[in-house]
Design a protein around this motif. Sequence first.
Motif, PDB file in Angstrom:
ATOM      1  N   SER A  16     -26.858  42.575 -17.895  1.00 44.41           N
ATOM      2  CA  SER A  16     -27.739  43.626 -18.410  1.00 44.41           C
ATOM      3  C   SER A  16     -26.963  44.733 -19.119  1.00 44.41           C
ATOM      4  O   SER A  16     -27.519  45.790 -19.416  1.00 44.41           O
ATOM      5  CB  SER A  16     -28.567  44.237 -17.270  1.00 44.41           C
ATOM      6  OG  SER A  16     -27.722  44.799 -16.284  1.00 44.41           O
ATOM      7  N   ASP A  17     -25.675  44.502 -19.386  1.00 40.37           N
ATOM      8  CA  ASP A  17     -24.860  45.465 -20.129  1.00 40.37           C
ATOM      9  C   ASP A  17     -23.704  44.693 -20.764  1.00 40.37           C
ATOM     10  O   ASP A  17     -23.594  43.473 -20.617  1.00 40.37           O
ATOM     11  CB  ASP A  17     -24.339  46.570 -19.200  1.00 40.37           C
ATOM     12  CG  ASP A  17     -24.126  47.906 -19.927  1.00 40.37           C
ATOM     13  OD1 ASP A  17     -23.776  47.870 -21.129  1.00 40.37           O
ATOM     14  OD2 ASP A  17     -24.302  48.965 -19.297  1.00 40.37           O
TER      15      ASP A  17
ATOM     16  N   SER B 249     -18.928  42.738 -16.273  1.00 41.49           N
ATOM     17  CA  SER B 249     -19.714  43.541 -17.204  1.00 41.49           C
ATOM     18  C   SER B 249     -19.797  45.000 -16.763  1.00 41.49           C
ATOM     19  O   SER B 249     -19.510  45.338 -15.605  1.00 41.49           O
ATOM     20  CB  SER B 249     -21.125  42.952 -17.301  1.00 41.49           C
ATOM     21  OG  SER B 249     -22.036  43.832 -17.921  1.00 41.49           O
ATOM     22  N   ARG B 250     -20.207  45.832 -17.711  1.00 45.65           N
ATOM     23  CA  ARG B 250     -20.497  47.223 -17.389  1.00 45.65           C
ATOM     24  C   ARG B 250     -21.706  47.349 -16.457  1.00 45.65           C
ATOM     25  O   ARG B 250     -21.989  48.441 -15.960  1.00 45.65           O
ATOM     26  CB  ARG B 250     -20.767  48.022 -18.666  1.00 45.65           C
ATOM     27  CG  ARG B 250     -19.589  48.078 -19.625  1.00 45.65           C
ATOM     28  CD  ARG B 250     -19.713  49.187 -20.650  1.00 45.65           C
ATOM     29  NE  ARG B 250     -21.006  49.273 -21.284  1.00 45.65           N
ATOM     30  CZ  ARG B 250     -21.322  50.156 -22.234  1.00 45.65           C
ATOM     31  NH1 ARG B 250     -20.404  51.017 -22.670  1.00 45.65           N
ATOM     32  NH2 ARG B 250     -22.520  50.184 -22.768  1.00 45.65           N
ATOM     33  N   ASP B 251     -22.422  46.242 -16.225  1.00 47.06           N
ATOM     34  CA  ASP B 251     -23.594  46.300 -15.342  1.00 47.06           C
ATOM     35  C   ASP B 251     -23.228  46.210 -13.856  1.00 47.06           C
ATOM     36  O   ASP B 251     -24.093  46.002 -13.012  1.00 47.06           O
ATOM     37  CB  ASP B 251     -24.601  45.204 -15.713  1.00 47.06           C
ATOM     38  CG  ASP B 251     -24.073  43.788 -15.447  1.00 47.06           C
ATOM     39  OD1 ASP B 251     -22.955  43.652 -14.893  1.00 47.06           O
ATOM     40  OD2 ASP B 251     -24.760  42.819 -15.806  1.00 47.06           O
ATOM     41  N   ARG B 252     -21.924  46.333 -13.534  1.00 48.22           N
ATOM     42  CA  ARG B 252     -21.432  46.346 -12.150  1.00 48.22           C
ATOM     43  C   ARG B 252     -21.547  44.988 -11.483  1.00 48.22           C
ATOM     44  O   ARG B 252     -21.740  44.899 -10.252  1.00 48.22           O
ATOM     45  CB  ARG B 252     -22.164  47.399 -11.297  1.00 48.22           C
ATOM     46  CG  ARG B 252     -22.147  48.790 -11.875  1.00 48.22           C
ATOM     47  CD  ARG B 252     -22.773  49.792 -10.926  1.00 48.22           C
ATOM     48  NE  ARG B 252     -22.810  51.131 -11.510  1.00 48.22           N
ATOM     49  CZ  ARG B 252     -23.099  52.227 -10.838  1.00 48.22           C
ATOM     50  NH1 ARG B 252     -23.381  52.159  -9.548  1.00 48.22           N
ATOM     51  NH2 ARG B 252     -23.115  53.396 -11.436  1.00 48.22           N
ATOM     52  N   SER B 253     -21.411  43.929 -12.244  1.00 54.11           N
ATOM     53  CA  SER B 253     -21.507  42.611 -11.627  1.00 54.11           C
ATOM     54  C   SER B 253     -20.453  41.658 -12.179  1.00 54.11           C
ATOM     55  O   SER B 253     -19.956  41.829 -13.295  1.00 54.11           O
ATOM     56  CB  SER B 253     -22.901  42.010 -11.854  1.00 54.11           C
ATOM     57  OG  SER B 253     -23.035  41.552 -13.190  1.00 54.11           O
TER      58      SER B 253
ATOM     59  N   ASN C 154     -24.299  35.555  -8.550  1.00 57.39           N
ATOM     60  CA  ASN C 154     -23.562  36.803  -8.623  1.00 57.39           C
ATOM     61  C   ASN C 154     -22.431  36.720  -7.600  1.00 57.39           C
ATOM     62  O   ASN C 154     -22.691  36.630  -6.393  1.00 57.39           O
ATOM     63  CB  ASN C 154     -24.464  37.996  -8.299  1.00 57.39           C
ATOM     64  CG  ASN C 154     -25.368  38.361  -9.448  1.00 57.39           C
ATOM     65  OD1 ASN C 154     -24.920  38.827 -10.486  1.00 57.39           O
ATOM     66  ND2 ASN C 154     -26.672  38.133  -9.263  1.00 57.39           N
ATOM     67  N   VAL C 155     -21.200  36.723  -8.073  1.00 52.88           N
ATOM     68  CA  VAL C 155     -20.063  36.632  -7.163  1.00 52.88           C
ATOM     69  C   VAL C 155     -19.949  37.906  -6.346  1.00 52.88           C
ATOM     70  O   VAL C 155     -19.656  37.879  -5.151  1.00 52.88           O
ATOM     71  CB  VAL C 155     -18.763  36.378  -7.951  1.00 52.88           C
ATOM     72  CG1 VAL C 155     -17.572  36.257  -7.000  1.00 52.88           C
ATOM     73  CG2 VAL C 155     -18.887  35.119  -8.798  1.00 52.88           C
ATOM     74  N   THR C 156     -20.168  39.048  -6.983  1.00 48.90           N
ATOM     75  CA  THR C 156     -20.151  40.330  -6.296  1.00 48.90           C
ATOM     76  C   THR C 156     -21.519  40.612  -5.697  1.00 48.90           C
ATOM     77  O   THR C 156     -22.517  39.970  -6.020  1.00 48.90           O
ATOM     78  CB  THR C 156     -19.778  41.450  -7.280  1.00 48.90           C
ATOM     79  OG1 THR C 156     -20.587  41.314  -8.462  1.00 48.90           O
ATOM     80  CG2 THR C 156     -18.316  41.357  -7.669  1.00 48.90           C
ATOM     81  N   SER C 157     -21.584  41.616  -4.844  1.00 46.90           N
ATOM     82  CA  SER C 157     -22.847  42.005  -4.228  1.00 46.90           C
ATOM     83  C   SER C 157     -23.805  42.561  -5.279  1.00 46.90           C
ATOM     84  O   SER C 157     -23.393  43.228  -6.229  1.00 46.90           O
ATOM     85  CB  SER C 157     -22.610  43.062  -3.153  1.00 46.90           C
ATOM     86  OG  SER C 157     -23.845  43.565  -2.664  1.00 46.90           O
TER      87      SER C 157
ATOM     88  N   LEU D  15     -20.713  48.373  -5.714  1.00 51.39           N
ATOM     89  CA  LEU D  15     -19.660  48.697  -6.668  1.00 51.39           C
ATOM     90  C   LEU D  15     -20.004  50.044  -7.281  1.00 51.39           C
ATOM     91  O   LEU D  15     -21.147  50.284  -7.663  1.00 51.39           O
ATOM     92  CB  LEU D  15     -19.546  47.620  -7.746  1.00 51.39           C
ATOM     93  CG  LEU D  15     -19.037  46.247  -7.290  1.00 51.39           C
ATOM     94  CD1 LEU D  15     -19.115  45.248  -8.420  1.00 51.39           C
ATOM     95  CD2 LEU D  15     -17.613  46.342  -6.780  1.00 51.39           C
ATOM     96  N   LYS D  16     -19.024  50.889  -7.403  1.00 50.26           N
ATOM     97  CA  LYS D  16     -19.273  52.265  -7.839  1.00 50.26           C
ATOM     98  C   LYS D  16     -19.302  52.432  -9.352  1.00 50.26           C
ATOM     99  O   LYS D  16     -19.456  53.525  -9.855  1.00 50.26           O
ATOM    100  CB  LYS D  16     -18.204  53.181  -7.242  1.00 50.26           C
ATOM    101  CG  LYS D  16     -18.162  53.171  -5.720  1.00 50.26           C
ATOM    102  CD  LYS D  16     -19.467  53.652  -5.115  1.00 50.26           C
ATOM    103  CE  LYS D  16     -19.365  53.847  -3.610  1.00 50.26           C
ATOM    104  NZ  LYS D  16     -19.162  52.579  -2.885  1.00 50.26           N
TER     105      LYS D  16
END
Length: 516
Positions: A278-279, A297-301, A315-318, A324-325
């Motif tokens: 989404s970014d 991505s800049r979408d924190r994922s 999604n590998v990350t949460s 993620l901040k």
Amino acid sequence: MIGVRSLVGAVVALAVAVPSLRAADAVPKKDDVSYYKEIRPLIQQHCQGCHQPAKPLGGYVMTNHAALFKKGEKEQPGVVAGKPDESYLLEQIVPREGKPALMPKGKPALLERDVQQFKKWIAQGAKDDTPISARETIDQENPPKYTSPPVISALDYSPDGQLIAVSGYHEVILHKADGSGMVARFVGLSERIEAVAFSPDGKLLAVAGGSPGRFGEIQIWDLEKKKLKLSVPASFDTLFGLSWSPDGGKLAFGCVDNTLRAIAADTGEQVLYQGAHSDWVLNTTFSADGKHLVSVSRDRSMKLTEVATQRFIDNVTSITPGALKGGLASVSLRPLSTKRFVKSPPDPQELLYAELVIGGSDGVPRIYKMHREVKRVIGDDANRLREFEAMPGRIYALRCSADGSRFAAGSSLDGKGEVRVYRLAGRTPDLQAQALNALPLALPGVSPLIFMGDYQTNPKVSTFDGQHGAVYAVAYRPDGAQVASGGFDGTIRLNDPNTGKLVKEFVAVPLEPARK
């Protein structure tokens, strides 16, 4: 001349290529088709990949207004002002007798409205309304001139460790890896270079970049011939995060239109398109077997995509807000080492237990498992293996060593930069044996692999000496004995990753005296 903060060259003398056109004619009337605003963008998007000084197919170049009036191998002028029927360019883009247009070759035909714009522009006299400030010519024969070093946004070592590729303005500069001298300059269309990557066999150099707000471009250079092999336009802005598949057959990259894409390295044909982000997609990496593609991505994922089907997997990350901040800017696949597996060489199933190091806006390096082993639960971050000590500011670049034992990361805060090297934990057969039945797995037949526990000590190995500005690029030499870094001040620094000691620093581009 080009300064460190400028992407636009200085004003050069105005020269009109067609003698019949006077300076007053270059000012468009209200109903005139604009070359600079309407025709030139179409040429950039559809034509310049094959018709540029570095790759003049058919002997015809289309990178500036003057070149359009010249003859190619067919000995016919591409454009004849005021005479569309005598213009060979128009003949190539118009369908004839029920047959598709000949150009663009191997790509979808131009829209009818675009063809009509070309025709109308030629009929109106094919005027040039390019602003004086945009009339500079930069190509292989006229490389950029610098009065101060350009910002370094990308670095990469060749697989044999003998060369290092450095981003410049409109070009990539090849240097000897020890900084002892320049080897070649590859000048192309893209003003901004955002990523460089040598092919796995070291024979090709891929470049991702573009011109902001106008076009993105992938370049592939033949290193032996020092020639442009392929230029592939994509999207409407610069491209990021270039990576090769392990077999050298594909190139993946990210776009500001939030898409992840991949092309065939021999033809430029798009073979993967994923729109789950989404970014902006800022970095990519293939899995060791080439079956999966990871993007951040800049979408924190960080997302996982299956290459063969182009299907978004996970999604590998949460996905929990706040996990993620900030956005992610860099990802590096931890290279496989047979010492880290129970079997040597590793069983194909063990390859699924891949690890990824990421960094971004919050300055915290993290390592994740690529593939999920437990069922997703809302709020979990089950693939995360460890967070490392935070770096100052944002992490713009990180790279694992070839043996997978360490990684280097570069960051920036308030105009100051820092490079650190961290130690990655290993795995042992003894601990592996103890864990064979410890965890239920979602991947059938895959044995769990666990860590030695050397993360209990401080994993930071060194902090580099000599940094004076924001760091945007790092590269680990294949033998693991040196790390290159670069950023805002335009200076490449070579440091010892074990001690952080500065070994050498140099400017990648030739500098000229500033005009008074």
